[in-house]
Design an enzyme around this catalytic site. Structure first.
Site, mmCIF file in Angstrom:
data_model
loop_
_atom_site.group_PDB
_atom_site.id
_atom_site.type_symbol
_atom_site.label_atom_id
_atom_site.label_comp_id
_atom_site.label_asym_id
_atom_site.label_seq_id
_atom_site.Cartn_x
_atom_site.Cartn_y
_atom_site.Cartn_z
ATOM 1 N N HIS A 6 -1.470 20.104 -19.529
ATOM 2 C CA HIS A 6 -1.770 19.510 -20.840
ATOM 3 C C HIS A 6 -3.116 18.781 -20.799
ATOM 4 C CE1 HIS A 6 2.809 19.250 -20.995
ATOM 5 N NE2 HIS A 6 2.523 19.963 -22.064
ATOM 6 N N LEU B 164 3.470 14.817 -20.134
ATOM 7 C CA LEU B 164 2.193 15.491 -19.940
ATOM 8 C C LEU B 164 1.879 15.685 -18.457
ATOM 9 C CD1 LEU B 164 0.198 13.533 -22.659
ATOM 10 C CD2 LEU B 164 1.431 15.694 -22.896
ATOM 11 N N HIS B 165 1.491 16.917 -18.114
ATOM 12 C CA HIS B 165 1.069 17.211 -16.742
ATOM 13 C C HIS B 165 -0.394 17.657 -16.785
ATOM 14 C CE1 HIS B 165 1.716 21.326 -18.043
ATOM 15 N NE2 HIS B 165 3.002 21.078 -18.267
ATOM 16 N N GLU B 166 -0.917 18.014 -15.616
ATOM 17 C CA GLU B 166 -2.334 18.389 -15.534
ATOM 18 C C GLU B 166 -2.680 19.548 -16.481
ATOM 19 O OE1 GLU B 166 -5.387 17.485 -14.082
ATOM 20 O OE2 GLU B 166 -4.256 15.628 -13.989
ATOM 21 N N GLN C 25 3.980 32.606 -27.164
ATOM 22 C CA GLN C 25 3.723 31.559 -28.164
ATOM 23 C C GLN C 25 2.278 31.655 -28.678
ATOM 24 O OE1 GLN C 25 5.159 27.339 -28.043
ATOM 25 N NE2 GLN C 25 3.150 26.937 -27.191
ATOM 26 N N MET D 148 2.490 25.018 -13.927
ATOM 27 C CA MET D 148 2.882 23.667 -14.338
ATOM 28 C C MET D 148 3.693 23.734 -15.627
ATOM 29 S SD MET D 148 -0.361 21.336 -13.476
ATOM 30 C CE MET D 148 -1.037 21.332 -11.831
ATOM 31 N N SER D 149 4.782 22.985 -15.666
ATOM 32 C CA SER D 149 5.660 22.974 -16.833
ATOM 33 C C SER D 149 6.456 21.685 -16.821
ATOM 34 C CB SER D 149 6.628 24.171 -16.753
ATOM 35 O OG SER D 149 7.741 23.956 -17.591
ATOM 36 N N GLY E 238 5.190 16.499 -24.947
ATOM 37 C CA GLY E 238 5.194 15.339 -24.052
ATOM 38 C C GLY E 238 5.475 15.663 -22.603
ATOM 39 N N ARG F 57 9.382 21.410 -17.616
ATOM 40 C CA ARG F 57 10.740 21.728 -17.147
ATOM 41 C C ARG F 57 10.830 21.748 -15.617
ATOM 42 N NH1 ARG F 57 11.315 24.985 -22.137
ATOM 43 N NH2 ARG F 57 13.057 24.063 -23.277
HETATM 44 O O1 PAF Z 1 4.210 24.492 -26.220
HETATM 45 C C1 PAF Z 1 4.766 23.469 -26.707
HETATM 46 O O2 PAF Z 1 4.772 22.404 -26.112
HETATM 47 C C2 PAF Z 1 5.469 23.577 -28.052
HETATM 48 O O3 PAF Z 1 6.062 24.821 -28.213
HETATM 49 C C3 PAF Z 1 4.547 23.248 -29.243
HETATM 50 C C4 PAF Z 1 3.395 24.229 -29.362
HETATM 51 C C5 PAF Z 1 4.004 21.838 -29.089
HETATM 52 C C6 PAF Z 1 5.352 23.313 -30.541
HETATM 53 O O4 PAF Z 1 6.421 22.438 -30.526
#
Ligand code: PAF
Length: 287
Positions: free
Chosen positions: A37, A33-35, A153, A184-185, A31, A187
């Site tokens: 995502h 959400l930024h550009e 990841q 972009m994050s 969630g 956080r």
């Molecule tokens: O990158 C993320 O936002 C999270 O690590 C993910 C892949 C949705 C898993 O919770």
């Protein structure tokens, strides 16, 4: 846009689409959400018949002293953005439906999960691998989309999909950056004005290191030194988990640069932990 909260209903909905021969593109998110995502959502829409986005702040990937409770949330804003992007399905399960009482099965991807962020966040990738396995089983996508900003990841997820013979194709998309280079994050929302300005040091240090490699320097320890000095010179940097030069397949640290190279950084600015990376692919010469 259909909003689904119950995993069983999400599974049945996906099965229905698959039976009708439709492809499903899936963007898992936590969630806010930024550009970055939204670029994944657009790509999923281009390449699939149905686009499903999940929003689930996964408690299993946060350590006991981490920011699970404070992690930013903006369900209304996110829903509006996904509606505008014309996503087909928003899957927003409750934590108790993902981890019901008695839940006791976890997925661990060895070795690559232990390096870089894994060395500082010991249970993090176990939590990511577990929830991504569950989400892929629930949503049953043809393709699942992840950003390269979370490089480790992406390789953990590719490994788990391969090892567990899962069906989804994992698509890794470029990191989206602000105008001044900051990746972009969600956080970034924690940063005050001064910290936000200081955070540009991360991109600057990656660019400087990439330029050194491009200029022909192969001593990875030298480059690591330049990166760490550059980061630690910024007074707002309050902690350095790692900054260095790595093999992009095994994530082990390199002493000499011979081919494709991952530059990766994890720093704390105030209380906010930020990560970023750059993949440097030397130009290959053919005779
Ligand atoms: O990158 C993320 O936002 C999270 O690590 C993910 C892949 C949705 C898993 O919770």
């Amino acid at each position: 846009m259909e909003i689904i909260r119950i995993p069983r209903i999400m599974q049945d909905t996906s099965k229905g689409h698959i039976l009708r021969g439709r492809t499903i593109g899936f963007v898992p998110t936590m969630g806010v959400l930024h550009e970055g995502h939204l670029s994944l959502v657009r790509r999923a829409k281009q390449e699939n018949d149905i686009t499903t986005v999940s929003i689930f702040v996964n408690p299993a990937q946060f350590g006991p002293s981490e920011d699970f409770k404070q992690y930013p949330r903006d369900i209304e804003g996110d829903t509006a953005k996904l509606f505008r992007e014309e996503a087909d399905i928003l899957f927003m399960p409750d934590a108790l439906l993902i981890y019901p009482e008695g839940f006791s099965t976890y997925v661990e991807v060895e070795k690559i999960s232990e390096r870089l962020c894994g060395a500082f966040r010991p249970a993090h990738f176990k939590g990511v691998a577990t929830v991504v396995t569950k989400l892929l089983n629930i949503v049953k996508p043809t393709k699942a989309y992840f950003g390269r900003k979370d490089f480790q990841q992406t390789i953990v997820i590719k490994q788990l999909v391969k090892d567990l013979d899962m069906d989804a194709d994992i698509v890794v998309c470029p990191t989206l950056r602000e105008q001044d280079g900051l990746a972009m994050s969600s956080r970034n929302a924690y940063l005050d004005i001064r910290q936000r300005e200081a955070a540009t040091v991360i991109y600057k240090c990656l660019i400087e290191a990439a330029d050194l490699i491009k200029s022909g320097i192969i001593d990875a320890n030298y480059i690591k030194g330049v990166m760490q000095d550059g980061l630690l010179k910024e007074p707002a940097v309050s902690g350095l988990d790692y900054a260095g030069v790595y093999d992009p397949v095994t994530l082990s640290e390199l002493s000499e640069i011979k081919g494709d190279t991952l530059l990766a950084v994890a720093v704390k600015i105030g209380n906010t932990r930020l990560i970023d990376n750059m993949l440097v692919i030397p130009v290959r010469k053919y005779e």
